[in-house]
Design an enzyme around this catalytic site. Structure first.
Site, mmCIF file in Angstrom:
data_model
loop_
_atom_site.group_PDB
_atom_site.id
_atom_site.type_symbol
_atom_site.label_atom_id
_atom_site.label_comp_id
_atom_site.label_asym_id
_atom_site.label_seq_id
_atom_site.Cartn_x
_atom_site.Cartn_y
_atom_site.Cartn_z
ATOM 1 C CD GLU A 142 -7.504 141.489 49.450
ATOM 2 O OE1 GLU A 142 -6.622 142.179 49.993
ATOM 3 O OE2 GLU A 142 -7.800 141.591 48.256
ATOM 4 C CG ASP A 143 -5.198 145.118 52.039
ATOM 5 O OD1 ASP A 143 -5.911 144.489 51.227
ATOM 6 O OD2 ASP A 143 -4.143 145.669 51.699
ATOM 7 C CG ASP B 266 -11.409 149.447 45.313
ATOM 8 O OD1 ASP B 266 -12.534 149.948 45.356
ATOM 9 O OD2 ASP B 266 -10.458 150.008 44.708
ATOM 10 C CG PHE C 114 -6.265 155.886 48.131
ATOM 11 C CD1 PHE C 114 -6.356 154.816 47.250
ATOM 12 C CD2 PHE C 114 -5.083 156.065 48.843
ATOM 13 C CE1 PHE C 114 -5.277 153.946 47.065
ATOM 14 C CE2 PHE C 114 -4.011 155.205 48.664
ATOM 15 C CZ PHE C 114 -4.116 154.138 47.769
ATOM 16 N NE ARG D 101 3.412 148.725 52.233
ATOM 17 C CZ ARG D 101 2.512 148.327 51.342
ATOM 18 N NH1 ARG D 101 1.313 147.983 51.731
ATOM 19 N NH2 ARG D 101 2.806 148.297 50.063
HETATM 20 P P1 5GP Z 1 -9.517 145.035 44.374
HETATM 21 O O1 5GP Z 1 -8.973 143.921 43.523
HETATM 22 O O2 5GP Z 1 -10.624 144.562 45.305
HETATM 23 O O3 5GP Z 1 -9.942 146.209 43.567
HETATM 24 O O4 5GP Z 1 -8.319 145.597 45.177
HETATM 25 C C1 5GP Z 1 -7.875 145.173 46.368
HETATM 26 C C2 5GP Z 1 -6.504 145.741 46.614
HETATM 27 O O5 5GP Z 1 -6.356 147.086 46.102
HETATM 28 C C3 5GP Z 1 -6.283 145.855 48.104
HETATM 29 O O6 5GP Z 1 -5.747 144.657 48.622
HETATM 30 C C4 5GP Z 1 -5.328 147.023 48.192
HETATM 31 O O7 5GP Z 1 -4.004 146.573 48.025
HETATM 32 C C5 5GP Z 1 -5.689 147.907 47.009
HETATM 33 N N1 5GP Z 1 -6.590 148.980 47.454
HETATM 34 C C6 5GP Z 1 -7.901 149.116 47.193
HETATM 35 N N2 5GP Z 1 -8.401 150.214 47.788
HETATM 36 C C7 5GP Z 1 -7.373 150.765 48.467
HETATM 37 C C8 5GP Z 1 -7.252 151.923 49.308
HETATM 38 O O8 5GP Z 1 -8.194 152.667 49.589
HETATM 39 N N3 5GP Z 1 -6.026 152.172 49.819
HETATM 40 C C9 5GP Z 1 -4.940 151.381 49.574
HETATM 41 N N4 5GP Z 1 -3.796 151.728 50.141
HETATM 42 N N5 5GP Z 1 -5.012 150.286 48.785
HETATM 43 C C10 5GP Z 1 -6.227 149.981 48.250
#
Ligand code: 5GP
Length: 176
Positions: free
Chosen positions: A98-99, A102, A151, A164
């Site tokens: 995962e990138d 959050d 963010f 990106r």
């Molecule tokens: P989660 O389900 O853990 O809330 O979200 C994960 C996904 O939300 C990440 O894979 C990403 O695509 C997006 N995301 C969460 N935080 C960020 C952020 O700070 N920047 C960006 N560009 N995407 C985020």
């Protein structure tokens, strides 16, 4: 609204961390095939660099793409698959890449989804563990960087499909 990008993780530091992550993964799985599954689109650059730091012949790569709804505090959040894994995962050592984690909802959903394919093991790897908005606790085996909030863009991460391609990671600062 003006957007300014503030560099928070420079390219050189990302490179160093990826080397460390790859060494830890190789230490945990000293031999045999490894299957890396990246989440599109955000993890595409991270996955590409991570697998190139893995020093063995037997590496497989696949991707999943998910769509998330409802990150407001009042909603539970819902995740659906828009592109599924195509490789056979049964009996394999899978590393889910995962990138950013959050809220944790995406990764929690993916762990469940991938388990249905009966892999031998599932490990989780996130470039960034962003703590402040976590809603579900997910086990992260390999983490690049831990941040509280912000963010972030660059190195695969976008803001409305922009940024990106940047090699470092930046925080988006908005001002009038
Ligand atoms: P989660 O389900 O853990 O809330 O979200 C994960 C996904 O939300 C990440 O894979 C990403 O695509 C997006 N995301 C969460 N935080 C960020 C952020 O700070 N920047 C960006 N560009 N995407 C985020």
């Amino acid at each position: 609204m003006k957007e300014t990008l503030l560099e928070v993780i420079p390219q050189a530091l990302i490179k160093e961390k990826i080397q460390e992550l790859a060494e830890t993964i190789e230490g945990d799985f000293p031999e045999g095939p490894l299957t890396f599954i990246g989440t599109l689109k955000g993890a595409f650059i991270f996955l590409a660099d991570l697998v190139r730091a893995i020093k063995r012949k037997e590496v497989e790569v696949d991707f999943v793409r998910v769509k998330s709804y409802g990150y407001s505090d009042t909603s539970k959040g819902e995740v659906t698959i828009t592109k599924d894994v195509e490789l056979k995962l049964e009996g394999k050592n899978v590393i889910l890449v995962e990138d950013i984690v959050d809220t944790g909802l995406t990764l929690a959903f993916l762990i469940k989804h991938i388990s249905l394919h009966n892999p031998k093991t599932i490990k989780t790897c996130a470039l960034i563990d962003k703590r402040e908005r976590r809603k579900v606790e997910v086990n992260l085996d390999y983490v690049g960087f831990t941040l509280e909030r912000g963010f972030l863009v660059g190195y695969g991460l976008d803001y409305g499909e922009k940024y990106r391609h940047l090699s470092s990671i930046y925080e988006v600062i908005k001002s009038e």
